[in-house]
Write a protein that holds these residues in place. Structure first.
Motif, mmCIF file in Angstrom:
data_model
loop_
_atom_site.group_PDB
_atom_site.id
_atom_site.type_symbol
_atom_site.label_atom_id
_atom_site.label_comp_id
_atom_site.label_asym_id
_atom_site.label_seq_id
_atom_site.Cartn_x
_atom_site.Cartn_y
_atom_site.Cartn_z
ATOM 1 N N ALA A 1 0.368 4.769 -3.452
ATOM 2 C CA ALA A 1 -0.796 4.357 -2.667
ATOM 3 C C ALA A 1 -0.370 3.660 -1.382
ATOM 4 O O ALA A 1 -0.944 3.884 -0.311
ATOM 5 N N LEU A 2 0.648 2.815 -1.463
ATOM 6 C CA LEU A 2 1.160 2.145 -0.270
ATOM 7 C C LEU A 2 1.775 3.156 0.692
ATOM 8 O O LEU A 2 1.660 3.034 1.911
ATOM 9 N N GLY A 3 2.465 4.170 0.135
ATOM 10 C CA GLY A 3 2.998 5.230 0.982
ATOM 11 C C GLY A 3 1.893 6.008 1.658
ATOM 12 O O GLY A 3 2.018 6.429 2.813
ATOM 13 N N GLY A 4 0.778 6.184 0.938
ATOM 14 C CA GLY A 4 -0.368 6.863 1.539
ATOM 15 C C GLY A 4 -0.943 6.082 2.705
ATOM 16 O O GLY A 4 -1.412 6.667 3.682
ATOM 17 N N VAL A 5 -0.903 4.742 2.612
ATOM 18 C CA VAL A 5 -1.392 3.907 3.717
ATOM 19 C C VAL A 5 -0.556 4.134 4.972
ATOM 20 O O VAL A 5 -1.076 4.326 6.070
ATOM 21 N N GLY A 6 0.779 4.131 4.799
ATOM 22 C CA GLY A 6 1.650 4.233 5.965
ATOM 23 C C GLY A 6 1.845 5.636 6.492
ATOM 24 O O GLY A 6 2.045 5.824 7.690
ATOM 25 N N LEU A 7 1.794 6.636 5.612
ATOM 26 C CA LEU A 7 2.161 7.990 6.022
ATOM 27 C C LEU A 7 1.001 8.976 6.055
ATOM 28 O O LEU A 7 1.066 9.971 6.777
ATOM 29 N N ILE A 8 -0.041 8.708 5.266
ATOM 30 C CA ILE A 8 -1.159 9.645 5.220
ATOM 31 C C ILE A 8 -2.398 9.067 5.896
ATOM 32 O O ILE A 8 -3.373 9.748 6.108
ATOM 33 N N GLY A 9 -2.348 7.776 6.225
ATOM 34 C CA GLY A 9 -3.455 7.167 6.942
ATOM 35 C C GLY A 9 -4.558 6.615 6.070
ATOM 36 O O GLY A 9 -5.674 6.378 6.552
ATOM 37 N N GLU A 10 -4.274 6.384 4.774
ATOM 38 C CA GLU A 10 -5.276 5.768 3.916
ATOM 39 C C GLU A 10 -5.427 4.291 4.287
ATOM 40 O O GLU A 10 -4.452 3.634 4.655
ATOM 41 N N PRO A 11 -6.640 3.722 4.212
ATOM 42 C CA PRO A 11 -6.858 2.342 4.646
ATOM 43 C C PRO A 11 -6.205 1.324 3.705
ATOM 44 O O PRO A 11 -6.125 1.533 2.500
ATOM 45 N N LEU A 12 -5.742 0.225 4.276
ATOM 46 C CA LEU A 12 -5.176 -0.885 3.511
ATOM 47 C C LEU A 12 -6.302 -1.883 3.241
ATOM 48 O O LEU A 12 -6.882 -2.437 4.168
ATOM 49 N N SER A 13 -6.614 -2.113 1.982
ATOM 50 C CA SER A 13 -7.741 -2.970 1.624
ATOM 51 C C SER A 13 -7.277 -4.132 0.752
ATOM 52 O O SER A 13 -6.176 -4.120 0.187
ATOM 53 N N LEU A 14 -8.156 -5.141 0.644
ATOM 54 C CA LEU A 14 -7.879 -6.273 -0.237
ATOM 55 C C LEU A 14 -7.763 -5.797 -1.675
ATOM 56 O O LEU A 14 -6.944 -6.306 -2.455
#
Length: 290
Positions: free
Chosen positions: A256-269
């Motif tokens: 999921a963290l990789g998706g935030v940085g590489l796929i553009g998924e949002p980083l949420s609380l």
């Protein structure tokens, strides 16, 4: 004197921790590589599977020849078939699943398979380990399920079956005396299984292979699969099936963290809270008994 001996023993007993972390990152990288390759149609699932397994096998065979030329390949046909089923079902499922959701389904199925096997074999399940597993799994549910649409049933089923195959593959590695040789042998034996994809390849149904898709598939095969799985086979023989299953629950968080940085998924609380819960549950399950 006894204190020093105990400390040395503890260090040896925990020598698998860093290799295990490397393997978990490699598993998560597979989810990210596969999702990046498939989400925009850079490559199709069958071609991704062929390139991934073939390149992983080639890397492992080269490593054996460079490090121990006289070492014979190990592994088994059961291991090769389990690896093939995992890899192809994994690729097919990621056509419609996000990186984090796919990893949750995959390693949820892995966990059930390995804990079920441990229970069948009479491996004791401590209350601390069970509690840690439940906390970690609850964290994954917090991370991926609430507030999101349910994944497509067909893709979810394929990923769950892929998880069962990976659980079987991991269990086969628990008795491995030669992790590198056995992993190389399993990869080599998975290649004849690619014949099962011949109807798909001959029909050309949805086949597509771009340079970028090829690059992602090679990254998955060489870096995330070949190297990662060889290290993982060296880890699972040192820990219980329950520990191996619980530890792999960290993979969806990393994915999921990789998706935030590489796929553009949002980083949420919610993502940050879930990371703390999952990693805390894993730490509780793996903590040495006092």
């Amino acid at each position: 004197m006894s204190t020093g001996t105990t400390t040395l023993t503890d260090r040896k007993a925990r020598a698998w921790v860093w290799p295990a972390l490397f393997s978990l990152v490699a598993f998560a990288a597979n989810s990210v590589f596969c999702r990046l390759a498939l989400k925009d149609g850079a490559i199709d699932p069958a071609s991704f599977t062929v390139v991934r397994l073939a390149s992983g096998a080639l890397l492992l065979l080269l490593l054996i020849r460079l490090r121990k030329p006289a070492l014979a390949m190990g592994g088994s046909w059961r291991g090769g078939l389990a690896l093939f089923l995992y890899a192809f079902l994994f690729s097919a499922a990621y056509l419609q699943l996000g990186a984090g959701a796919g990893a949750l389904l995959l390693f949820g199925a892995v966990q059930i398979t390995m804990f079920g096997f441990a229970w069948y074999k009479g491996e004791p399940v401590t209350a601390r380990m069970l509690l840690g597993m439940l906390i970690a799994f609850a964290g994954l549910l917090v991370l991926l399920l609430p507030g999101t649409a349910a994944p497509p049933f067909a893709s979810a089923l394929l990923m769950a079956l892929s998880g069962v195959a990976w659980g079987v593959y991991t269990l086969l590695g628990k008795g491995s005396p030669r992790p590198l040789a056995d992993t190389a042998g399993n990869f080599a034996r998975s290649l004849p299984c690619l014949v099962l994809l011949a109807p798909v390849l001959l029909m050309g149904a949805g086949l597509h292979l771009s340079p970028l898709g090829l690059l992602y598939a090679l990254g998955s095969g060489v870096l995330a699969s070949g190297a990662g799985y060889a290290v993982w086979y060296s880890v699972v023989r040192q820990i219980s099936a329950q520990q191996a299953a619980t530890m792999q629950l960290g993979v969806p968080v990393i994915a999921a963290l990789g998706g935030v940085g590489l796929i553009g998924e949002p980083l949420s609380l919610r993502l940050l809270v879930a990371c703390v819960v999952v990693l805390g549950g894993i730490a509780l399950a793996l903590a040495p008994r006092r």
